[in-house]
Write an enzyme that holds these catalytic residues in place. Structure first.
Site, mmCIF file in Angstrom:
data_model
loop_
_atom_site.group_PDB
_atom_site.id
_atom_site.type_symbol
_atom_site.label_atom_id
_atom_site.label_comp_id
_atom_site.label_asym_id
_atom_site.label_seq_id
_atom_site.Cartn_x
_atom_site.Cartn_y
_atom_site.Cartn_z
ATOM 1 N N PRO A 87 -6.635 -6.162 6.665
ATOM 2 C CA PRO A 87 -5.635 -7.131 7.126
ATOM 3 C C PRO A 87 -5.923 -8.557 6.684
ATOM 4 O O PRO A 87 -5.056 -9.422 6.753
ATOM 5 C CB PRO A 87 -5.675 -6.992 8.659
ATOM 6 C CG PRO A 87 -6.968 -6.321 8.966
ATOM 7 C CD PRO A 87 -7.284 -5.463 7.793
ATOM 8 N N GLU A 114 -15.127 -1.003 12.565
ATOM 9 C CA GLU A 114 -14.982 -2.433 12.291
ATOM 10 C C GLU A 114 -14.861 -2.718 10.794
ATOM 11 O O GLU A 114 -14.992 -3.852 10.352
ATOM 12 C CB GLU A 114 -16.176 -3.206 12.868
ATOM 13 C CG GLU A 114 -16.244 -3.198 14.384
ATOM 14 C CD GLU A 114 -14.989 -3.780 15.014
ATOM 15 O OE1 GLU A 114 -14.610 -4.912 14.658
ATOM 16 O OE2 GLU A 114 -14.389 -3.098 15.860
ATOM 17 N N ASP A 167 15.824 0.167 -5.612
ATOM 18 C CA ASP A 167 15.040 0.060 -4.382
ATOM 19 C C ASP A 167 15.099 -1.346 -3.809
ATOM 20 O O ASP A 167 15.194 -2.336 -4.549
ATOM 21 C CB ASP A 167 13.565 0.395 -4.645
ATOM 22 C CG ASP A 167 13.316 1.893 -4.714
ATOM 23 O OD1 ASP A 167 14.193 2.655 -4.275
ATOM 24 O OD2 ASP A 167 12.242 2.286 -5.204
#
Length: 254
Positions: A87, A114, A167
């Protein structure tokens, strides 16, 4: 294209790769995708791959020797782009998918707990990629999302090349909605223009709907790709934006 996926949970990854467009592309030999269990590179006979983090805190991290040795052995000295879903990485977009599709070989490192010891990304010069501003339990889902999007850009994976061109995000616009039988369902009818048989009218309608949807839902997407659109589409977008009360579209350069 050769892709390797290193994970602590190979079964669900293999199950996804067996179906749909990816499954067909693998069966046809267009893609060569191999899944590897990270525990093969465990540091001891107990299958240990992770340890407590320095400095304290909850959770465990996958150890650098495990991940680095796994990638080095799988690639066997061959050049490969190492993708580490995280992330904190750069945001995955259609442009990134096209970029990665140009690579000869990709290696996906799927984290758990983690994540990985921070030295893994440094040593492997990994490309850290985020699929959005949220956290999931492991790297398997993001890796499959990235691989699926990248694979669609590889010649021969999608049967009809026009599907890829149309798309969402490919041309900076959201895709137009589609309809099939029945013509009416619970009081909702298929737009008459789609039943007209007039291909130009259908094309014009779909373009306008795509512009309208993008202006209402993802105006920043249109803004980012605005000058990549043909001039007539830019003019149409400005007119629609005025009707919808959406501001921010740039003027034509003088």
């Amino acid at each position: 294209m050769r892709c390797d996926i290193l994970t602590l949970f190979p079964a669900p990854v293999e199950a996804y790769l067996a179906v749909g467009i990816l499954g067909k592309a693998i069966a046809a030999g267009i893609l060569d995708v191999r899944v590897h269990d990270l525990r093969r590179w465990a540091i001891n006979r107990y299958g240990q791959v992770d340890d407590e983090v320095y400095g304290g805190g909850p959770g465990m991290a996958i150890m650098a020797p495990v991940a680095v040795r796994a990638v080095e052995e799988v690639t066997a000295g061959e050049q490969a782009r190492v993708i580490l879903p995280d992330p904190r990485g750069r945001v995955f977009t259609q442009e990134v998918a096209k970029e990665l599709a140009g690579e000869r070989r990709l290696v996906f490192l799927c984290g758990r707990y983690e994540g990985f010891d921070a030295r893994v990304a440094e040593v492997l010069k990994a490309d850290e990629i985020s699929i959005g501003d949220y956290v999931v339990s492991g790297g398997e889902l993001p890796a499959l999302v990235i691989l699926d999007a990248v694979a669609r850009q590889v010649r021969g994976v999608v049967g009809d090349p026009d599907s890829v061109v149309q798309d969402s995000f490919t041309q900076g616009l959201l895709d137009f909605p589609v309809y099939t039988r029945p013509r009416e369902f619970r009081g909702l009818s298929v737009p008459e223009v789609l039943l007209s048989g007039d291909h130009q009218k259908v094309a014009d309608y779909r373009t306008e709907v795509s512009l309208r949807l993008t202006l209402l839902r993802r105006p920043e997407l249109l803004l980012r790709h605005f000058f990549e659109l043909p001039k007539e589409l830019r003019q149409k977008a400005r007119k629609l934006a005025q009707e919808l009360g959406v501001s921010g579209l740039p003027e034509e350069p003088s």
